[in-house]
Design a protein around this motif. Structure first.
Motif, mmCIF file in Angstrom:
data_model
loop_
_atom_site.group_PDB
_atom_site.id
_atom_site.type_symbol
_atom_site.label_atom_id
_atom_site.label_comp_id
_atom_site.label_asym_id
_atom_site.label_seq_id
_atom_site.Cartn_x
_atom_site.Cartn_y
_atom_site.Cartn_z
ATOM 1 N N GLN A 1 0.831 -1.206 0.000
ATOM 2 C CA GLN A 1 0.000 0.000 0.000
ATOM 3 C C GLN A 1 0.862 1.251 0.000
ATOM 4 N N ARG A 2 1.989 1.203 0.691
ATOM 5 C CA ARG A 2 2.887 2.365 0.715
ATOM 6 C C ARG A 2 3.279 2.783 -0.692
ATOM 7 N N LEU A 3 3.656 1.787 -1.521
ATOM 8 C CA LEU A 3 4.112 2.114 -2.857
ATOM 9 C C LEU A 3 2.938 2.473 -3.771
ATOM 10 N N THR B 1 11.368 -0.653 -2.134
ATOM 11 C CA THR B 1 12.236 -1.448 -1.264
ATOM 12 C C THR B 1 12.057 -2.928 -1.589
ATOM 13 N N LYS B 2 12.903 -3.752 -0.982
ATOM 14 C CA LYS B 2 12.785 -5.193 -1.192
ATOM 15 C C LYS B 2 11.450 -5.708 -0.683
ATOM 16 N N ASP B 3 10.986 -5.165 0.420
ATOM 17 C CA ASP B 3 9.694 -5.603 0.965
ATOM 18 C C ASP B 3 8.559 -5.257 -0.001
ATOM 19 N N ASP B 4 8.606 -4.071 -0.618
ATOM 20 C CA ASP B 4 7.581 -3.698 -1.603
ATOM 21 C C ASP B 4 7.513 -4.724 -2.729
ATOM 22 N N ILE C 1 4.449 -8.310 -3.813
ATOM 23 C CA ILE C 1 3.764 -8.725 -5.040
ATOM 24 C C ILE C 1 3.411 -10.209 -4.957
ATOM 25 N N ALA C 2 4.406 -11.028 -4.579
ATOM 26 C CA ALA C 2 4.156 -12.462 -4.443
ATOM 27 C C ALA C 2 3.155 -12.747 -3.325
ATOM 28 N N HIS C 3 3.287 -12.025 -2.221
ATOM 29 C CA HIS C 3 2.391 -12.257 -1.093
ATOM 30 C C HIS C 3 0.949 -11.914 -1.466
ATOM 31 N N LEU C 4 0.767 -10.855 -2.262
ATOM 32 C CA LEU C 4 -0.567 -10.476 -2.697
ATOM 33 C C LEU C 4 -1.164 -11.554 -3.608
ATOM 34 N N HIS D 1 13.861 -11.798 -9.407
ATOM 35 C CA HIS D 1 14.092 -13.058 -8.694
ATOM 36 C C HIS D 1 13.576 -13.013 -7.258
ATOM 37 N N TRP D 2 13.503 -11.826 -6.673
ATOM 38 C CA TRP D 2 12.899 -11.729 -5.345
ATOM 39 C C TRP D 2 11.438 -12.198 -5.408
#
Length: 610
Positions: free
Chosen positions: A371-373, A413-416, A420-423, A476-477
């Motif tokens: 959501q931040r991004l 960031t890496k978390d952002d 994508i995968a988590h969503l 790849h992340w």
């Protein structure tokens, strides 16, 4: 021309034969102006583009103008043509391009620029305008990429900026007078540069600072304006729209009737060039659209209608239009397609309407995983919006969902990226939470991640672009986080996106790189099987130009940007404000909720915003 023999030896000969239903054929003896409308990609891509369908029929309505289509021949066809000494030819009369008064290119994607150079070469037309004589046709161009015309400034005689229906006819009227006068080509350019929306590169002088940035960009001709104002169509009901479209012999990318609902967008996504350069919003009425739909059904025989716009669900007359279209289509088994649906506008009612004939896949574009991004890019949708929409879709029997994202966005960031995968996993869970008697038996969630390319006239036009290694890491992340077989994941080649970024924000020094790359063999760079990044690196080396200058560095607000010779109506001050709001993660409301002061209404005197 021994074309018949060649066509037996190439793939998909239907790309080259012409004579399709609704194509236009005229007696050349009765034609005064010949216009070659060139699409710098293969036939099936070009024939899917709405702009060519509109302008082709618009020009051909003029009794003394003959507009013919030209597409880039595929690799096998080009080889055969060069072996046989056959120049590039038009679809309708098989005439070489040197027989035309105008050779006009539509610029939809920067990675087709090498095809433009190759098409000129295959036609025997010098790529550099200063090498073309009085006997050569005028080379012109338009389309969204023309909002930064500078990479092609040394190749193209003039650009038409913005929407073309009116300005093209005005240019043709000037040409009629000029052709009768017998004056040199320069005299024609000196007249059309007076028209709003026409940019003639040779009438502007560019100087550079020692660091390679632009020092000045000024007119060198008294007729040339300091900035070229884009053309817009004020009345969408009154402007020409074809009531028939060419029906190809072969399958194309978009093989259907296209209804253009409106132009512009109310949303203001900060990465989206189209949402900025096509402002303000102007709608066609449901009555006009239904009239066009009936005629197009009668005149084409297509079995699908696509409602086209930047954000279809924002059309104010959508309910009235869909109900009217269903009255026309259901009994004839004609399918309705609604691309560009926003997650926050998807409803059970809308879903039931579009699946009355048959279900097609659903596509949603959250654009960012967190959501931040999403707030940074001003997407204006939430995870809750997505989950509500997919839950509705799964309960309605849909089993296929495509999710579009971007990586490489500013402040990412890496978390952002991993979100994508988590969503995607949450979407799978929403399917599993749907009662079995309602849901489809099979689930397919497709995650597509394109690489962000900063574009002119967007709030991110000053931003650096991620380099190749960083983009590949991010790809790849996502891949490493996906652990469900129901999810498929695809991404764009990072090298291609980086090169796109170079030409998206490039200046006129890149023209010689394009010519060098074509001579080295570049063509069809938008196609993975043809794209050769090493070739492009060699072209940059040979021309002594560092591509990193154009995409790796952050630009300051004080820098003169190559495309600022064009005036899109949206002010620089607005874009700067939006860029600063992005850094703070602040949202800007849609145009219907509150005016953000983008400047476009001031530029056109007010009165046409939806």
């Amino acid at each position: 021309m021994n074309l018949d023999k060649i066509l037996k030896e190439v793939q998909k000969p239907a790309r080259y034969i012409g004579t399709e239903y609704n194509s236009v054929h005229k007696d050349l003896a009765e034609v005064y102006i010949r216009f070659a409308f060139c699409f710098p990609d293969v036939y099936e891509v070009g024939m899917s583009h709405l702009g060519i369908k509109i302008l082709y029929h618009l020009l051909n309505r003029q009794t003394d103008i003959y507009c013919e289509r030209v597409f880039a021949p595929w690799i096998d066809m080009e080889e055969k043509m060069r072996e046989a000494g056959i120049p590039l030819f038009s679809m309708e009369t098989k005439s070489p391009l040197t027989d035309f008064d105008f050779v006009g290119f539509t610029l939809q994607y920067e990675m087709c620029y090498s095809n433009l150079v190759n098409m000129l070469d295959l036609s025997g037309i010098p790529a550099l305008r200063q090498e073309r004589g009085e006997d050569m046709p005028f080379i012109c161009a338009g389309g969204p990429c023309a909002f930064n015309p500078e990479p092609l400034a040394d190749l193209v005689d003039f650009f038409m900026i913005g929407e073309g229906e009116e300005v093209m006819l005005e240019v043709m009227e000037v040409y009629r007078s000029w052709k009768r006068s017998g004056a040199p080509k320069l005299a024609f350019l000196e007249e059309i540069v007076k028209l709003e929306g026409v940019y003639v590169p040779q009438f502007y002088t560019v100087t550079y600072n020692e660091d390679g940035t632009i020092k000045s960009m000024k007119p060198n001709h008294p007729n040339a304006p300091a900035r070229v104002k884009k053309r817009i169509i004020y009345d969408m009901d009154a402007v020409f729209y074809p009531d028939r479209m060419i029906v190809p012999f072969m399958e194309t990318i978009h093989d259907r009737i296209t209804l253009e609902l409106f132009r512009g967008c109310i949303r203001g996504c900060r990465f989206c060039q189209a949402g900025m350069i096509y402002r303000p919003v102007r709608e066609r009425s449901p009555e006009r659209l239904l009239e066009l739909a009936q005629k197009l059904i009668d005149n084409t025989g297509y079995e699908e209608i696509s409602m086209s716009s930047l954000s279809t669900s924002d059309y104010t007359g959508l309910q009235e239009l869909t109900e009217g279209l269903l009255d026309l289509t259901v009994s004839k088994k004609i399918n309705l397609s609604l691309p560009s649906l926003r997650i926050d506008s998807f409803s059970m009612e809308l879903m039931q309407k579009v699946q009355k004939v048959r279900k097609s896949g659903l596509t949603f574009a959250p654009e960012a995983g967190s959501q931040r991004l999403r707030d940074v890019i001003n997407k204006g949708v939430t995870e809750e919006d997505l989950m509500r929409s997919v839950a509705l879709a799964f309960a309605g029997g849909y089993g296929g969902v495509k999710l579009y994202f971007m990586i490489g966005l500013p402040t990412e960031t890496k978390d952002d990226v991993q979100q994508i995968a988590h969503l995607a996993h949450k979407v799978v869970q929403a399917y599993r939470d749907t009662p079995k008697h309602l849901r489809n038996k099979g689930l397919r969630v497709t995650v597509s991640a394109s690489s962000f390319v900063p574009k002119p006239f967007t709030p991110f036009q000053w931003a650096p672009q991620d380099d190749i290694e960083t983009l590949r890491d991010k790809q790849h992340w996502i891949k490493d986080e996906i652990r469900d077989k129901a999810i498929s994941y695809n991404w764009h080649e990072a090298t291609l996106s980086v090169l796109e970024g170079v030409f998206a924000r490039g200046d006129r020094r890149l023209g010689r790189v394009l010519i060098r790359a074509q001579r080295l063999g570049a063509r069809f760079d938008a196609w993975n099987e043809c794209f050769d990044y090493e070739l492009w690196q060699e072209a940059f080396r040979q021309e002594g130009i560092d591509p990193d200058f154009y995409n790796k560095r952050e630009r300051s607000y004080e820098e003169i940007l190559p495309w600022e010779v064009i005036d899109p109506g949206v002010s620089r001050a607005f874009l700067e404000r939006e860029n600063e709001k992005a850094k703070r993660g602040e949202l800007t409301k849609s145009c219907r909720d509150a005016c953000a002061g983008c400047g476009v209404m001031q530029a056109w005197g007010g009165g046409i915003c939806d």
